[in-house]
Design a protein around this motif. Structure first.
Motif, mmCIF file in Angstrom:
data_model
loop_
_atom_site.group_PDB
_atom_site.id
_atom_site.type_symbol
_atom_site.label_atom_id
_atom_site.label_comp_id
_atom_site.label_asym_id
_atom_site.label_seq_id
_atom_site.Cartn_x
_atom_site.Cartn_y
_atom_site.Cartn_z
ATOM 1 N N TRP A 121 -23.114 -20.257 -1.171
ATOM 2 C CA TRP A 121 -24.801 -20.413 -2.081
ATOM 3 C C TRP A 121 -24.453 -21.832 -3.255
ATOM 4 O O TRP A 121 -23.671 -21.245 -3.763
ATOM 5 N N PRO A 122 -25.590 -22.475 -2.733
ATOM 6 C CA PRO A 122 -26.286 -23.472 -1.977
ATOM 7 C C PRO A 122 -26.230 -23.953 -0.940
ATOM 8 O O PRO A 122 -25.530 -24.581 -1.587
ATOM 9 N N ALA A 123 -26.227 -23.965 0.608
ATOM 10 C CA ALA A 123 -25.220 -24.669 1.032
ATOM 11 C C ALA A 123 -26.424 -25.188 2.019
ATOM 12 O O ALA A 123 -26.371 -26.040 2.768
ATOM 13 N N LYS A 124 -28.480 -25.275 1.396
ATOM 14 C CA LYS A 124 -28.607 -25.908 2.155
ATOM 15 C C LYS A 124 -30.186 -25.431 1.399
ATOM 16 O O LYS A 124 -29.907 -25.522 -0.153
ATOM 17 N N PRO A 125 -30.861 -26.744 1.749
ATOM 18 C CA PRO A 125 -32.395 -26.479 0.653
ATOM 19 C C PRO A 125 -33.389 -25.079 0.264
ATOM 20 O O PRO A 125 -33.341 -24.302 1.117
ATOM 21 N N ILE A 126 -33.250 -25.112 -0.873
ATOM 22 C CA ILE A 126 -34.086 -24.155 -2.057
ATOM 23 C C ILE A 126 -35.978 -23.259 -1.330
ATOM 24 O O ILE A 126 -36.318 -24.858 -2.072
ATOM 25 N N THR A 127 -36.078 -23.179 -1.338
ATOM 26 C CA THR A 127 -37.932 -23.096 -1.339
ATOM 27 C C THR A 127 -38.236 -22.265 -2.692
ATOM 28 O O THR A 127 -38.068 -21.475 -2.438
ATOM 29 N N ILE A 128 -38.693 -22.766 -2.923
ATOM 30 C CA ILE A 128 -40.178 -22.430 -4.219
ATOM 31 C C ILE A 128 -41.177 -22.395 -4.084
ATOM 32 O O ILE A 128 -42.222 -23.147 -4.577
ATOM 33 N N VAL A 129 -41.812 -20.564 -3.891
ATOM 34 C CA VAL A 129 -42.690 -20.767 -3.621
ATOM 35 C C VAL A 129 -43.836 -20.464 -5.586
ATOM 36 O O VAL A 129 -43.549 -19.709 -5.660
ATOM 37 N N VAL A 130 -45.071 -21.206 -4.920
ATOM 38 C CA VAL A 130 -46.320 -21.169 -6.020
ATOM 39 C C VAL A 130 -47.482 -20.261 -5.533
ATOM 40 O O VAL A 130 -47.875 -21.408 -4.481
ATOM 41 N N GLY A 131 -47.795 -19.636 -5.979
ATOM 42 C CA GLY A 131 -49.002 -19.041 -5.568
ATOM 43 C C GLY A 131 -50.112 -19.416 -5.295
ATOM 44 O O GLY A 131 -50.828 -18.702 -5.609
ATOM 45 N N LEU A 139 -27.911 -26.947 -9.192
ATOM 46 C CA LEU A 139 -27.126 -26.362 -7.800
ATOM 47 C C LEU A 139 -27.049 -27.317 -7.094
ATOM 48 O O LEU A 139 -26.190 -27.227 -5.990
ATOM 49 N N GLY A 140 -27.695 -28.728 -6.730
ATOM 50 C CA GLY A 140 -26.623 -29.870 -5.603
ATOM 51 C C GLY A 140 -27.606 -29.570 -4.097
ATOM 52 O O GLY A 140 -26.306 -29.993 -3.686
ATOM 53 N N GLN A 141 -28.563 -28.901 -4.678
ATOM 54 C CA GLN A 141 -29.104 -29.143 -3.334
ATOM 55 C C GLN A 141 -30.894 -29.590 -3.327
ATOM 56 O O GLN A 141 -31.346 -28.893 -4.656
ATOM 57 N N PRO A 142 -31.598 -29.467 -2.473
ATOM 58 C CA PRO A 142 -33.372 -30.252 -2.224
ATOM 59 C C PRO A 142 -33.691 -28.555 -2.895
ATOM 60 O O PRO A 142 -33.463 -27.768 -2.717
ATOM 61 N N VAL A 143 -34.460 -28.486 -3.927
ATOM 62 C CA VAL A 143 -35.551 -27.217 -3.985
ATOM 63 C C VAL A 143 -36.900 -27.932 -3.896
ATOM 64 O O VAL A 143 -37.771 -29.053 -3.751
ATOM 65 N N VAL A 144 -38.066 -27.454 -2.815
ATOM 66 C CA VAL A 144 -38.832 -27.710 -2.164
ATOM 67 C C VAL A 144 -40.298 -26.654 -2.755
ATOM 68 O O VAL A 144 -40.003 -25.741 -2.883
ATOM 69 N N ILE A 145 -41.354 -27.486 -3.218
ATOM 70 C CA ILE A 145 -42.201 -26.749 -3.995
ATOM 71 C C ILE A 145 -43.397 -26.344 -2.244
ATOM 72 O O ILE A 145 -44.002 -26.830 -1.652
#
Length: 332
Positions: free
Chosen positions: A36-46, A68-74
């Motif tokens: 981990w991480p081997a793919k993009p991470i999602t950060i949820v904002v409420g 972390l070397g992976q895209p982080v999507v909001i």
């Protein structure tokens, strides 16, 4: 029954079985956690884009992606004061690919004021770390004629029940800050809940409301242009971003006023330890980044100390809010 000596073949089988069992006990952690991480991470904002929590999510997301070397999507999931987004993270797989940047509204306050609506509890999250905090600011409309906190206390005490203050809604951090000011100062004012900051600002600027509570970053533009008057911030000390605005706690009546909007990185319960360790390390490095600290200061926020005990802080905040909710008789 007489005992018999196992045959050589049986002894070999027993030895192989024991070796297999020992190997299983010493087996490495699943590859998914190791890699981990081997793919993009999602950060949820409420909340919708553009607010203070969204800004925190984007700042932290950029830093985590770099480390972390992976895209982080909001992913913005607005509604119900941040609780819809929080519930999505609670329901997510505990694999580290769905996280929450949340604020005290959905993490500590909502369950106290809407217990039948909010189904999740703190136990359904994995606390990763505090990001930072931002005080709120008590303001007066120009039409009120009030120029400072001492004048505010004098006028409200002289005219109990005459004045009102507004917030962005019932049970929000802004509402609780206003109620803390009332409780500590022994003041009687009516709370007017608004559907967000925009209508609250309109009534303050238009002179239809005497007082209001903003998150500092939201109120600062209107303070700088003279549309409203800053009476004091709600943290224990003056905010580094606005050293010219006194803290309400500087007045004896408000010496115990200490309430801020805070932001934290959370995951669903039962995150694997290797994933949690990587996230904590990346967040600690983020909090020490000069670029990140500069951007936080520009947003009027203070950066949390790396390694701060989020679980303990969370418990203390819930206890504080519980007292305010009882005082204000906020009920679902």
């Amino acid at each position: 029954m007489p005992c018999t000596t196992p045959s050589p073949r049986t002894r070999r089988r027993l030895a192989l079985a024991c070796l297999a069992a020992a190997s299983a006990c010493l087996a490495p952690l699943p590859a998914a956690a190791q890699d981990w991480p081997a793919k993009p991470i999602t950060i949820v904002v409420g909340y919708p884009p553009g607010g203070s929590t969204d800004l925190m999510g984007r700042l932290v997301g950029t830093e985590l992606s770099n480390r972390l070397g992976q895209p982080v999507v909001i992913e913005n999931i607005g509604g119900a004061g941040g609780t819809i987004g929080a519930q999505k993270v609670v329901n997510a797989a505990p694999d580290g690919y769905t996280l929450l940047v949340g604020a005290n509204n959905e993490l500590a306050i909502a369950k106290l004021v809407t217990p039948r609506t909010v189904k999740y509890t703190p136990a359904q999250f994995t606390p990763i770390g505090l990001i930072g905090s931002q005080p709120m600011v008590l303001v007066a409309s120009n039409a009120s004629g009030v120029k400072n906190a001492a004048d505010f206390v004098q006028q409200v005490k002289k005219n109990p029940g005459k004045f009102s203050y507004g917030s962005s809604g019932v049970g929000t951090a802004l509402h609780l800050a206003g109620e803390m000011v009332k409780e500590q100062g022994g003041l009687f004012m009516t709370h007017i809940p608004y559907r967000g900051v925009a209508p609250l600002t309109s009534d303050l600027v238009g002179g239809n409301l005497e007082f209001g509570v903003f998150v500092l970053s939201s109120g600062l533009p209107h303070i700088k242009t003279g549309k409203v008057v800053a009476l004091g911030t709600t943290a224990a000390k003056r905010a580094p971003a606005t050293p010219d605005i006194p803290a309400l706690a500087e007045l004896p009546q408000f010496k115990n006023v200490n309430i801020e909007s805070w932001f934290a990185l959370m995951g669903p319960a039962k995150l694997p330890q290797p994933v949690l360790a990587k996230l904590k390390k990346a967040l600690a490095e983020t909090l020490q980044s000069p670029d990140f600290r500069q951007k936080m200061a520009a947003a009027g926020s203070s950066v949390a100390a790396p390694g701060a005990d989020l679980a303990r802080f969370w418990d203390e905040e819930i206890a504080k809010y519980t007292q305010i909710v009882r005082f204000a008789k906020i009920e679902e």
